[in-house]
Write a protein that holds these residues in place. Structure first.
Motif, PDB file in Angstrom:
ATOM      1  N   UNK A 159      -9.687  14.807   5.766  1.00  0.00           N
ATOM      2  CA  UNK A 159      -8.258  15.123   5.769  1.00  0.00           C
ATOM      3  C   UNK A 159      -7.559  14.083   4.914  1.00  0.00           C
ATOM      4  N   UNK A 160      -6.987  14.513   3.796  1.00  0.00           N
ATOM      5  CA  UNK A 160      -6.196  13.629   2.942  1.00  0.00           C
ATOM      6  C   UNK A 160      -4.752  13.730   3.409  1.00  0.00           C
ATOM      7  N   UNK A 161      -4.185  12.612   3.753  1.00  0.00           N
ATOM      8  CA  UNK A 161      -2.825  12.553   4.281  1.00  0.00           C
ATOM      9  C   UNK A 161      -1.990  11.742   3.312  1.00  0.00           C
ATOM     10  N   UNK A 162      -0.916  12.313   2.811  1.00  0.00           N
ATOM     11  CA  UNK A 162      -0.047  11.594   1.888  1.00  0.00           C
ATOM     12  C   UNK A 162       0.924  10.735   2.673  1.00  0.00           C
TER      13      UNK A 162
ATOM     14  N   UNK B 164     -10.430   6.062   7.172  1.00  0.00           N
ATOM     15  CA  UNK B 164     -11.076   5.368   6.059  1.00  0.00           C
ATOM     16  C   UNK B 164     -10.216   5.627   4.831  1.00  0.00           C
ATOM     17  N   UNK B 165      -9.306   4.692   4.545  1.00  0.00           N
ATOM     18  CA  UNK B 165      -8.326   4.907   3.484  1.00  0.00           C
ATOM     19  C   UNK B 165      -8.813   4.484   2.107  1.00  0.00           C
ATOM     20  N   UNK B 166      -9.922   3.781   2.044  1.00  0.00           N
ATOM     21  CA  UNK B 166     -10.453   3.354   0.765  1.00  0.00           C
ATOM     22  C   UNK B 166     -11.955   3.136   0.877  1.00  0.00           C
ATOM     23  N   UNK B 167     -12.639   3.331  -0.231  1.00  0.00           N
ATOM     24  CA  UNK B 167     -14.075   3.040  -0.293  1.00  0.00           C
ATOM     25  C   UNK B 167     -14.334   1.712  -0.990  1.00  0.00           C
ATOM     26  N   UNK B 168     -13.278   1.043  -1.438  1.00  0.00           N
ATOM     27  CA  UNK B 168     -13.384  -0.241  -2.145  1.00  0.00           C
ATOM     28  C   UNK B 168     -13.317  -1.371  -1.120  1.00  0.00           C
ATOM     29  N   UNK B 169     -14.378  -2.181  -1.009  1.00  0.00           N
ATOM     30  CA  UNK B 169     -14.430  -3.228   0.028  1.00  0.00           C
ATOM     31  C   UNK B 169     -13.199  -4.145   0.065  1.00  0.00           C
ATOM     32  N   UNK B 170     -12.731  -4.624  -1.058  1.00  0.00           N
ATOM     33  CA  UNK B 170     -11.585  -5.553  -1.063  1.00  0.00           C
ATOM     34  C   UNK B 170     -10.315  -4.877  -0.532  1.00  0.00           C
TER      35      UNK B 170
ATOM     36  N   UNK C 233      -7.956  10.087   5.503  1.00  0.00           N
ATOM     37  CA  UNK C 233      -7.671   9.178   4.394  1.00  0.00           C
ATOM     38  C   UNK C 233      -6.199   9.306   4.028  1.00  0.00           C
ATOM     39  N   UNK C 234      -5.427   8.239   4.281  1.00  0.00           N
ATOM     40  CA  UNK C 234      -4.030   8.224   3.870  1.00  0.00           C
ATOM     41  C   UNK C 234      -4.005   7.835   2.400  1.00  0.00           C
ATOM     42  N   UNK C 235      -3.494   8.733   1.566  1.00  0.00           N
ATOM     43  CA  UNK C 235      -3.453   8.496   0.123  1.00  0.00           C
ATOM     44  C   UNK C 235      -2.118   7.837  -0.218  1.00  0.00           C
ATOM     45  N   UNK C 236      -2.219   6.657  -0.858  1.00  0.00           N
ATOM     46  CA  UNK C 236      -1.029   5.874  -1.183  1.00  0.00           C
ATOM     47  C   UNK C 236      -0.964   5.620  -2.688  1.00  0.00           C
ATOM     48  N   UNK C 237       0.142   6.026  -3.281  1.00  0.00           N
ATOM     49  CA  UNK C 237       0.344   5.842  -4.733  1.00  0.00           C
ATOM     50  C   UNK C 237       0.245   4.355  -5.080  1.00  0.00           C
ATOM     51  N   UNK C 238      -0.523   4.062  -6.116  1.00  0.00           N
ATOM     52  CA  UNK C 238      -0.675   2.686  -6.561  1.00  0.00           C
ATOM     53  C   UNK C 238      -1.699   1.894  -5.770  1.00  0.00           C
TER      54      UNK C 238
END
Length: 123
Positions: A102-105, A36-42, A76-81
């Motif tokens: 687990x936050x994964x960069x 689940x990389x984002x909680x924002x539906x779009x 959650x893969x965290x992606x800059x921008x």
């Protein structure tokens, strides 16, 4: 039923998991990783290329956490921008749930990627 097998896990975005879960548990599933990389539906629809799936994935996380029958981890893969501004939202969403986050960069590296993980244990 294999001798010595202790863990059967699946990694999924959770979209169809509630439908498949009874058969998976019957087969011995005892751990689930939900991407689940984002909680924002779009943003979620952009990632999975399917409309209306964000709420199902979040509902699956909540349902599984409420069951407490399986080891549950959210990746959650965290992606800059893209979603780095949501890290605290993820912590807030999961802080009272019996699961690990687990936050994964995401780090591009020669056309491949490397991961740097931060594990938050909420148990």
């Amino acid at each position: 039923k294999l001798e010595g097998l202790k863990t059967i896990a699946v990694t999924t975005n959770g979209i169809n998991l509630t439908r498949l879960l009874p058969r998976l548990k019957e087969a011995g599933l005892n751990a689930i990783n939900i991407s689940l990389d984002t909680l924002v539906p779009a943003k979620f629809e952009f990632i999975v290329r399917r409309k209306g799936t964000n709420l199902r994935s979040k509902a699956t996380v909540l349902m599984l956490a409420g069951m407490c029958l399986l080891y549950l981890q959210v990746n959650c893969v965290v992606m800059r921008g893209f979603n780095e501004d949501e890290v605290l939202d993820f912590v807030d969403f999961t802080k009272d749930l019996p699961l690990d986050v687990r936050f994964i960069e995401y780090m591009p590296f020669d056309g491949k990627y490397c991961c740097f993980e931060i594990l938050l244990g909420h148990k």
